[in-house]
Every structure is written in C-alpha cells, then in structure tokens.
Design a protein around this motif. Structure first.
Motif, mmCIF file in Angstrom:
data_model
loop_
_atom_site.group_PDB
_atom_site.id
_atom_site.type_symbol
_atom_site.label_atom_id
_atom_site.label_comp_id
_atom_site.label_asym_id
_atom_site.label_seq_id
_atom_site.Cartn_x
_atom_site.Cartn_y
_atom_site.Cartn_z
ATOM 1 N N VAL A 14 0.780 -1.011 -0.265
ATOM 2 C CA VAL A 14 0.441 0.379 -0.312
ATOM 3 C C VAL A 14 0.899 1.275 0.331
ATOM 4 O O VAL A 14 0.546 1.937 -0.868
ATOM 5 C CB VAL A 14 -0.762 0.191 1.384
ATOM 6 N N PRO A 15 2.007 1.618 0.990
ATOM 7 C CA PRO A 15 2.443 2.456 0.862
ATOM 8 C C PRO A 15 3.270 2.348 -0.269
ATOM 9 O O PRO A 15 3.143 3.673 -1.014
ATOM 10 C CB PRO A 15 3.771 2.271 2.247
ATOM 11 N N GLU A 18 1.247 4.430 -3.054
ATOM 12 C CA GLU A 18 0.546 5.336 -2.431
ATOM 13 C C GLU A 18 1.476 6.355 -3.063
ATOM 14 O O GLU A 18 1.576 7.799 -3.828
ATOM 15 C CB GLU A 18 0.328 5.787 -1.057
ATOM 16 N N VAL A 19 2.840 6.164 -3.118
ATOM 17 C CA VAL A 19 3.832 6.826 -3.998
ATOM 18 C C VAL A 19 3.553 6.839 -5.897
ATOM 19 O O VAL A 19 4.311 7.382 -5.873
ATOM 20 C CB VAL A 19 4.970 6.417 -2.868
ATOM 21 N N GLY A 21 1.574 5.106 -7.770
ATOM 22 C CA GLY A 21 0.681 4.104 -8.387
ATOM 23 C C GLY A 21 0.641 4.718 -9.846
ATOM 24 O O GLY A 21 0.031 4.265 -10.522
ATOM 25 N N ASN A 59 -5.684 5.541 -8.585
ATOM 26 C CA ASN A 59 -6.891 5.218 -7.311
ATOM 27 C C ASN A 59 -7.548 3.851 -6.395
ATOM 28 O O ASN A 59 -7.126 3.421 -6.088
ATOM 29 C CB ASN A 59 -7.422 6.212 -7.234
ATOM 30 N N TYR A 62 -4.565 1.195 -5.315
ATOM 31 C CA TYR A 62 -4.558 1.398 -4.328
ATOM 32 C C TYR A 62 -6.060 0.995 -3.598
ATOM 33 O O TYR A 62 -5.855 0.600 -2.299
ATOM 34 C CB TYR A 62 -3.916 3.049 -3.873
ATOM 35 N N LEU A 66 -5.763 -1.226 -0.455
ATOM 36 C CA LEU A 66 -6.311 -0.841 0.950
ATOM 37 C C LEU A 66 -7.316 -1.502 1.680
ATOM 38 O O LEU A 66 -6.904 -2.237 2.559
ATOM 39 C CB LEU A 66 -6.527 0.360 1.426
ATOM 40 N N SER A 403 -10.496 12.845 -7.340
ATOM 41 C CA SER A 403 -10.748 13.183 -5.698
ATOM 42 C C SER A 403 -11.551 14.286 -5.618
ATOM 43 O O SER A 403 -11.722 15.487 -6.321
ATOM 44 C CB SER A 403 -9.653 12.857 -5.073
ATOM 45 N N ARG A 411 -4.869 13.640 -1.503
ATOM 46 C CA ARG A 411 -3.721 12.484 -1.840
ATOM 47 C C ARG A 411 -2.704 12.331 -3.324
ATOM 48 O O ARG A 411 -3.610 12.197 -4.085
ATOM 49 C CB ARG A 411 -3.607 10.499 -1.825
#
Length: 411
Positions: A14-15, A18-19, A21, A59, A62, A66, A403, A411
């Motif tokens: 996941v981390p 986030e960076v 993706g 997204n 991700y 998650l 978003s 994010r």
C-alpha cells in the motif's frame, strides 16, 4: 478466497502504491496499447493524454490493496466502473490482457523490489478482482440486452432533431433507425456514443448524460463543445458532433448505464446543483420530478459563467412557474450587461454556503450535484460544513473518477 499470506503481502505494498501508483498505471497503458493497439478503439484518448485515466486506475488499485481483506468495501466503485465497462463493450477476454500488463508495469517500475512473492500475490488478487468485475458486468450485459427495448453492444440511432441550447451546448434528439422500442432509463444515467471521426485511425467512444425524462420516443443528449486551450486540447468528439453531425445522420449508442440516479422513493425535498454542462443529468432528474413527483419539494440551482452559455434556462423557468413545489436559482460568475438588465440571475460570483442556506428552505434533503471537478469539490465541502450527512450527497464525474477532497489534502 485470497490466502492470508497474499493478503499480508498486498497490504505491505500500500505505501508503495501511494507513491508510485500513477507511474505504474502510466507504464501499464504504454505496455498494453503497444501490444494491443486495438484496445484504443475502446479507451478515451483525451483522458489518456491528460493523465485522468491513469490517475483513476491508480486510485482503484490503491483502494483494492487497502481493502484487500474486505473487498465488499470497494463494491460501489466496482459497480460504477462496471457500468462504464458495459457501456464501452469491455468483455471477459480483455481482463487477462489487463492483468498481464499490470504485472509487467509493476515489475518495470519497482524493479527488484517487485519480488516473485509480491508479483504472485498481486496475480492472485487480480484474478479475484477480475472475476468480480466479470460477474457484475455479465449481469449488466444480460439486463441491458433483455430488458424491454434493450439491445446488445451498440445500436444505430438517427438524429431526429438538433437544437442549439446555448453558445456552447447543443441537444441531439435520437431515435432508433430500426423503428423499434427503446429501453427506459433512470434519471441521471448516460449512454455511450461511438463515432468514427474522418481521418482518425481509431474509433472514439464518449459517455453523455441523457438530458430528458424517460418514457419519450427518443433519447436526448446535450453536448458541450469543448474548445481548445493552451493547457487542454479541443474535444475531438464534441467538436465533431457540433460541427459535422446534422439531422438525419446516424450515431451508435449503447443501452443506458450509470449508477448516479435519482432516488424516486425518497419523499424528502431534493436539491439539484449543477455547474456548466453538469446540468444535463440534473435536467433529466428535474423533468422526472416535474412529471411524476409533483408533490416533492425541488430546489434547482445552476451556476454558469453568464446567460450566453446558460442552457435550457427558459425550460427550467417555465417548469418553476408551472409547479409551485419547484424553485430555481442561478449563479453567474461573470454576468453580461444584458444579464444585469434582465435580472437573469440571483447571485453574482460563485456559489457559497451562506447563499445556499438562504435559498434551500429545508436542509434535510437529498443533494445531487455535477459539474467541473473544482466546482464539485467546493459544493461537497460546503455541504459537509453545513452538516449534510455523507449518505445524502450524490455526485458524478464526467470522465474518470477523481477526488473531491480539497486540493491541499488530496492524496
């Protein structure tokens, strides 16, 4: 079921997603389209060029990582995407292609960090997620084809009428060339329109909201001509429809799709808020409410730059005069002198919370809003500040999902 070991491995990525993706999804599309250029007949080229599709997919990946131990949490997103896939003609045979190139992209971007164990876990997870999409979409294809007036894939429609609604928006009244019945739809849904623009190598498919109530002998779409700007190319399909499609011409349509729909079982007041061409699904909802729910309190709020680009104003005004339960308010960012003389609007500038409070009589309502992403971000934030519950906020993006968090915290 995904193994516990694979769940833990996916969660550990996941981390990283986030960076990296968006970098992964950009590489994914490059690899896939190089190997399978025929898929460019399905995908929106403009969204690819602007990076919107890559960000939306990042997204989704991700969110899947998650919630990999509780995929039911992303079921609403799955259904929303599945509606789009069905309207585009995405089929089960496309999923192995996507999975193969997604894993290749993860390996390309992460290098040695993408171990065999990580790739194996993602391959297992992708298979489960793909099966979920395929199952949901199979039901949607079956429903679309076998409903009264329904059909499979794309159907030929004739442009019966073309009406200019404003300086930048035109409506197209579409009737089936085969003379058969057309499927009903829910207020807020859209159709995919497939066109072959002369000189272009690939087919273009775009989604346009249906802008009238269901039950008519036609479908109506109302299309904004997207002019080009230095930071944004002109709309290839919208300009083609405005400039080259005339009455009597043929367009190919999917059956109606989409999960942004008016809840007609909710008897509470309803507030419809739109910006620009975001009014198209709102007009469908408004017409439906006026025709079938004459006792439900409706507040219609529309924001436009000025009267020059304000579509369907006369129609909305006539509905408001005819139905005492319906009130309409307009906000113009930059009204013309004629707008001022005619007192054609109720607020100058932008919609804000104090003004919303002044025109919405009962906040205990269901709220629907649509428009440019910054507009929706502002409306969403304003309504939340007012204390409107999340469950009463309904919205739709034109194009890939983005978003609605304020830009500073997105994010």
């Amino acid at each position: 079921m995904l193994s516990d070991n694979s769940v833990q491995i996916i969660k550990s990525t996941v981390p990283v997603l986030e960076v990296h993706g968006v970098t992964i999804t950009k590489r994914f599309y490059e690899l896939m389209f190089t190997a399978h250029p025929e898929l460019l007949h399905i995908f929106n080229h403009a969204n690819q060029k602007q990076g919107r599709q890559q960000t939306a997919l990042a997204n989704v990946v991700y969110a899947a990582a998650l919630h990999i131990d509780n995929l039911a949490a992303i079921l609403p997103a799955v259904k929303q995407i599945a509606h789009k896939h069905r309207s585009l003609g995405v089929k089960p045979e496309h999923y192995p292609i996507v999975g193969k190139h997604l894993l290749m992209a993860i390996k390309d971007v992460l290098g040695d960090a993408a171990t065999d164990e990580i790739l194996g876990a993602w391959e297992e997870a992708y298979g489960i997620i793909a099966d979920a999409f395929i199952g949901v979409e199979a039901e949607m294809y079956n429903q679309a084809e076998h409903q009264p007036g329904g059909w499979e894939d794309f159907r030929a429609f004739r442009v019966d009428r073309k009406v200019q609604e404003s300086a930048v928006i035109s409506s197209f009244y579409l009737v089936p060339e085969d003379g058969g019945a057309i499927a009903d739809f829910l207020p807020g849904q859209y159709v995919s329109v497939k066109v072959e623009v002369p000189g272009d190598k690939y087919t273009h498919i775009r989604q346009y909201s249906l802008s009238d109530a269901s039950g008519k002998p036609y479908y109506r779409i109302s299309v904004k001509r997207e002019d080009g700007f230095p930071d944004r190319p002109e709309g290839r399909v919208s300009n083609y429809l405005h400039g080259q499609i005339s009455e009597g011409d043929t367009l190919y349509l999917s059956a109606p799709a989409g999960d942004f729909i008016l809840d007609q079982n909710d008897a509470r007041p309803v507030v419809l808020i739109s910006g620009g061409v975001g009014l198209t699904p709102m007009i469908s909802m408004l017409n439906t409410l006026a025709e079938r729910h004459s006792d439900r309190k409706v507040t219609f709020i529309h924001a436009a730059r000025n009267g020059h680009v304000h579509a369907m104003k006369q129609h909305v005004d006539e509905l408001a005069q005819k139905h005492s339960n319906l009130s309409a308010y307009y906000c113009y960012q930059a009204p013309t002198e004629q707008d001022r003389e005619q007192k054609a609007y109720h607020k100058e500038g932008f919609i804000d919370l104090p003004w919303l409070k002044s025109v919405i009589e009962d906040p205990n309502a269901s709220y629907y809003f649509c428009g440019p992403v910054p507009f929706m971000q502002h409306i969403n934030q304003s309504l939340k500040e007012w204390g409107i519950p999340e469950k009463d906020l309904h919205f739709e993006f034109f194009g890939p999902a983005a978003s609605l968090a304020p830009a500073a915290s997105a994010r």
